[in-house]
Design an enzyme around this catalytic site. Structure first.
Site, PDB file in Angstrom:
ATOM      1  N   GLY A  15      15.289  27.041   2.942  1.00 40.17           N
ATOM      2  CA  GLY A  15      14.107  27.504   3.658  1.00 40.17           C
ATOM      3  C   GLY A  15      13.002  26.466   3.609  1.00 40.17           C
ATOM      4  N   SER A  16      11.790  26.936   3.746  1.00 40.41           N
ATOM      5  CA  SER A  16      10.650  26.024   3.861  1.00 40.41           C
ATOM      6  C   SER A  16      10.257  25.442   2.489  1.00 40.41           C
ATOM      7  CB  SER A  16       9.455  26.789   4.429  1.00 40.41           C
ATOM      8  OG  SER A  16       9.102  27.826   3.539  1.00 40.41           O
ATOM      9  N   ALA A  17       9.580  24.309   2.529  1.00 43.17           N
ATOM     10  CA  ALA A  17       9.082  23.702   1.284  1.00 43.17           C
ATOM     11  C   ALA A  17       8.084  24.645   0.617  1.00 43.17           C
ATOM     12  CB  ALA A  17       8.431  22.354   1.599  1.00 43.17           C
ATOM     13  N   GLY A  52      10.094  27.183  -1.211  1.00 40.46           N
ATOM     14  CA  GLY A  52      10.866  26.502  -2.261  1.00 40.46           C
ATOM     15  C   GLY A  52       9.988  26.142  -3.452  1.00 40.46           C
ATOM     16  N   GLU A  91      17.096  23.779  -0.850  1.00 44.43           N
ATOM     17  CA  GLU A  91      17.333  22.995   0.385  1.00 44.43           C
ATOM     18  C   GLU A  91      16.154  23.290   1.292  1.00 44.43           C
ATOM     19  OE1 GLU A  91      19.910  21.272  -0.159  1.00 44.43           O
ATOM     20  OE2 GLU A  91      20.821  22.535  -1.689  1.00 44.43           O
ATOM     21  N   CYS A 149      16.358  21.714  10.165  1.00 43.05           N
ATOM     22  CA  CYS A 149      15.680  21.000   9.090  1.00 43.05           C
ATOM     23  C   CYS A 149      15.803  19.493   9.297  1.00 43.05           C
ATOM     24  CB  CYS A 149      16.255  21.410   7.739  1.00 43.05           C
ATOM     25  SG  CYS A 149      18.033  21.249   7.650  1.00 43.05           S
TER      26      CYS A 149
HETATM   27  P1  NAD Z   1      11.264  30.545   4.642  1.00 45.94           P
HETATM   28  O1  NAD Z   1      10.961  29.628   3.534  1.00 45.94           O
HETATM   29  O2  NAD Z   1      10.135  31.230   5.297  1.00 45.94           O
HETATM   30  O3  NAD Z   1      12.268  31.699   4.174  1.00 45.94           O
HETATM   31  C1  NAD Z   1      13.547  31.403   3.616  1.00 45.94           C
HETATM   32  C2  NAD Z   1      13.993  32.581   2.760  1.00 45.94           C
HETATM   33  O4  NAD Z   1      13.193  32.669   1.582  1.00 45.94           O
HETATM   34  C3  NAD Z   1      13.836  33.929   3.465  1.00 45.94           C
HETATM   35  O5  NAD Z   1      14.939  34.712   3.094  1.00 45.94           O
HETATM   36  C4  NAD Z   1      12.526  34.468   2.911  1.00 45.94           C
HETATM   37  O6  NAD Z   1      12.446  35.865   2.937  1.00 45.94           O
HETATM   38  C5  NAD Z   1      12.580  33.953   1.478  1.00 45.94           C
HETATM   39  N1  NAD Z   1      11.273  33.738   0.852  1.00 45.94           N
HETATM   40  C6  NAD Z   1      10.119  33.355   1.430  1.00 45.94           C
HETATM   41  N2  NAD Z   1       9.164  33.195   0.505  1.00 45.94           N
HETATM   42  C7  NAD Z   1       9.728  33.469  -0.704  1.00 45.94           C
HETATM   43  C8  NAD Z   1       9.263  33.470  -2.045  1.00 45.94           C
HETATM   44  N3  NAD Z   1       8.014  33.157  -2.348  1.00 45.94           N
HETATM   45  N4  NAD Z   1      10.130  33.794  -3.039  1.00 45.94           N
HETATM   46  C9  NAD Z   1      11.407  34.099  -2.747  1.00 45.94           C
HETATM   47  N5  NAD Z   1      11.902  34.129  -1.488  1.00 45.94           N
HETATM   48  C10 NAD Z   1      11.075  33.809  -0.474  1.00 45.94           C
HETATM   49  O7  NAD Z   1      12.123  29.682   5.694  1.00 45.94           O
HETATM   50  P2  NAD Z   1      12.456  30.039   7.212  1.00 45.94           P
HETATM   51  O8  NAD Z   1      11.183  29.971   7.980  1.00 45.94           O
HETATM   52  O9  NAD Z   1      13.308  31.238   7.287  1.00 45.94           O
HETATM   53  O10 NAD Z   1      13.407  28.823   7.630  1.00 45.94           O
HETATM   54  C11 NAD Z   1      12.935  27.628   8.178  1.00 45.94           C
HETATM   55  C12 NAD Z   1      12.763  26.579   7.103  1.00 45.94           C
HETATM   56  O11 NAD Z   1      14.003  26.352   6.456  1.00 45.94           O
HETATM   57  C13 NAD Z   1      12.330  25.239   7.644  1.00 45.94           C
HETATM   58  O12 NAD Z   1      11.376  24.701   6.776  1.00 45.94           O
HETATM   59  C14 NAD Z   1      13.601  24.415   7.599  1.00 45.94           C
HETATM   60  O13 NAD Z   1      13.402  23.036   7.531  1.00 45.94           O
HETATM   61  C15 NAD Z   1      14.248  24.958   6.364  1.00 45.94           C
HETATM   62  N6  NAD Z   1      15.683  24.699   6.365  1.00 45.94           N
HETATM   63  C16 NAD Z   1      16.198  23.821   5.450  1.00 45.94           C
HETATM   64  C17 NAD Z   1      17.553  23.526   5.472  1.00 45.94           C
HETATM   65  C18 NAD Z   1      18.198  22.575   4.493  1.00 45.94           C
HETATM   66  O14 NAD Z   1      19.397  22.680   4.293  1.00 45.94           O
HETATM   67  N7  NAD Z   1      17.476  21.662   3.889  1.00 45.94           N
HETATM   68  C19 NAD Z   1      18.372  24.129   6.422  1.00 45.94           C
HETATM   69  C20 NAD Z   1      17.798  25.038   7.321  1.00 45.94           C
HETATM   70  C21 NAD Z   1      16.454  25.316   7.282  1.00 45.94           C
END
Ligand code: NAD
Length: 482
Positions: A208-210, A213, A231, A265
């Site tokens: 997910g997002s930085a 993360g 990731e 990403c």
């Molecule tokens: P996001 O970070 O908003 O959410 C990802 C997941 O984490 C969701 O299930 C969300 O509910 C959960 N989440 C959010 N905040 C949390 C917290 N504080 N504690 C625990 N869980 C939490 O990401 P998104 O908007 O769904 O996806 C897009 C992002 O993912 C972009 O930044 C993209 O670059 C990244 N991404 C990275 C990769 C990689 O492999 N490096 C691949 C795909 C997407």
């Protein structure tokens, strides 16, 4: 624990409600997974492998239905959703090979002192947190290796793609993997936070997002016993040097920046182009971007890209474009929003060369920033001027230039004359800086799904004394009584 609330997803392309359910019970899910773990971990590897192979067959059987659901819930074109389903299937064989290659058993040496061996054990209960942009393929890239290694899994899909999450997990169940061994827990960040912090969770596999993360990393900082694989996103550069193949270079730039409506990403966010190539390349890139069909996933002719995930994401992208524009950026191709009530945005290109303080953030959509440079050294410095470090491509140049680029660029994926995106699942996949925490996924996912145990072993106790003991005194035989 968070209170139970509704989880609802909408089709980005139409705004219609697609799925409705309730947030899951974190405590209950974790305790089920914990109870199921000893039995799952003690099954022979061959049994777990057979079950994930059956899972691949279930996905194959449901291919069309699954692709349609992904296209509806994410808005991505049907052709692209189909490739996502194929990646889910392909992941199984790749993970079986990866488990054997990366975390199999090894006998190190065998001598009089016994046999030294390395074997791997599963961690226990793994929490998998998924993003919305590849709602099946990316979480699956953690789930399958985690199951093969003998972990049980609680998968929390993105709150924006709950239906795909549920469907993915149902394929594991139809394959005969028990409902306690792999579970789908619906919810948003609140459920994610409760899940990762639960004391019976042994590992967190996050994509997910930085921003999220980093929040996870902070929350678990005092808990080094949990394995955490992050990731995250990127602010990825694509550098174009001199090349006679301008049309090909332009296609690679457009594919890198705009595939999946820029919601990858690894999408190229920054085009760094040598001054000598600027005019001809940008002319070609703009002409191609003008020809991009963006539309609903099932349209005929098929679109190249669909909408972004929701209106909030579309609003943010339009605001970001305006911010760049009003702070020194020069529009090459404006971002357009044909319907304020739907999240379709057109591909946009903006030259930010003369802008001071370019924001080093991931703009997750079809928005490409262009920087003109005079030398290759400037291009490398510009490309590295980011806190992220996921992927980077060099287009054009000589083999020597590529060697220099490869050696100096800070990224986990470095390509030459290929797009920044479209990485192979047969290679490790991860980034540096804000892009990851040095636990690459894809082929190397096996590494964080099991931990190594070193043993020296002998079938009987056998030992001899070394230095540091006094000579043994010979005991004189006791006089016999009588
Ligand atoms: P996001 O970070 O908003 O959410 C990802 C997941 O984490 C969701 O299930 C969300 O509910 C959960 N989440 C959010 N905040 C949390 C917290 N504080 N504690 C625990 N869980 C939490 O990401 P998104 O908007 O769904 O996806 C897009 C992002 O993912 C972009 O930044 C993209 O670059 C990244 N991404 C990275 C990769 C990689 O492999 N490096 C691949 C795909 C997407």
């Amino acid at each position: 624990m968070p209170a139970v609330t509704d989880v609802v997803s909408f089709e980005p392309a139409t705004g219609k409600e697609l799925w409705r359910g309730k947030t899951g019970d974190v405590d209950e899910a974790v305790s089920r997974a914990r109870r199921a773990w000893p039995d799952w971990a003690s099954k022979p590897l061959a049994t777990r492998v057979e079950l994930v192979r059956r899972f691949a067959n279930e996905v194959r059987k449901e291919h069309d239905k699954f692709a349609e659901l992904i296209a509806r819930e994410t808005g991505k074109p049907l052709w692209e959703a189909r490739t996502e389903v194929e990646s889910v299937v392909a992941k199984v064989d790749i993970s079986i090979t990866a488990y054997a290659e990366r975390t199999g058993q090894k006998k190190l040496d065998s001598a009089l002192q016994g046999t030294a061996a390395v074997r791997h054990k599963p961690h226990g209960v793994m929490a998998v947190l998924g993003p919305y942009n590849f709602p099946a393929h990316l979480p699956n890239g953690h789930i399958v290796p985690a199951l093969i290694a003998g972990n049980t899994v609680i998968f929390k899909p993105s709150e924006k793609t709950p239906a795909v999450g549920e469907f993915l997990v149902s394929c594991f169940h139809r394959a005969g993997i028990s409902a306690a061994v792999v579970q789908c827990l619906q919810g948003g960040p609140a459920e994610g936070q409760a899940l990762i912090a639960h004391r019976d969770i042994d590992g967190v596999l996050f994509t997910g997002s930085a921003r999220a993360g980093i929040a996870i990393n902070k929350k678990l900082a005092g808990n080094p016993g949990k394995i955490v694989a992050l990731e995250m996103g990127g602010n990825n550069p694509i550098v174009v040097l001199d090349t006679p193949k301008i049309a090909d270079a332009a296609i690679l730039v457009v594919q890198s920046a705009f595939t999946t409506a820029g919601q990858r990403c690894t999408a190229a966010r920054r085009l760094i182009v040598k001054a000598s190539m600027y005019e001809p390349l940008l002319r070609e890139v703009k002409a191609l971007a003008d020809r991009i069909i963006f539309g609903e996933p099932f349209a005929d002719p098929a679109p190249f890209m669909g909408p972004v995930i929701d209106n909030q994401a579309a609003d943010q992208l339009c605001e970001s474009f305006l911010y760049l524009l009003s702070n020194g950026g020069k529009a090459i191709k404006h971002m357009q929003r044909p319907d304020d009530n739907l999240p379709f945005v057109s591909p946009a290109i903006i030259d930010v060369t003369t802008m001071n303080d370019r924001p080093d953030v991931e703009l997750f959509g079809p928005l490409l920033q262009v920087v003109k440079v005079d030398t290759f050294d400037q291009a490398i410095a510009e490309a590295n001027d980011t806190r992220f470090g996921l992927s980077a491509s060099l287009i054009g140049g000589s083999p020597q230039d590529y060697n220099r680029f490869w050696a100096n660029i800070r990224a986990g994926i470095v390509n030459w004359n290929r797009p920044t995106s479209g990485a192979s699942s047969k290679a490790p996949f991860g980034g540096l800086g804000l892009s990851g925490n040095h636990r690459p996924s894809a082929f190397y996912a096996a590494d964080y799904c099991a931990y190594p145990v070193a043993s020296t072993e002998m079938d009987q106790p056998r030992a001899s004394l070394g230095a540091g003991f006094r000579q043994e005194r010979r005991r004189s035989p006791r006089p016999m009584a009588g």
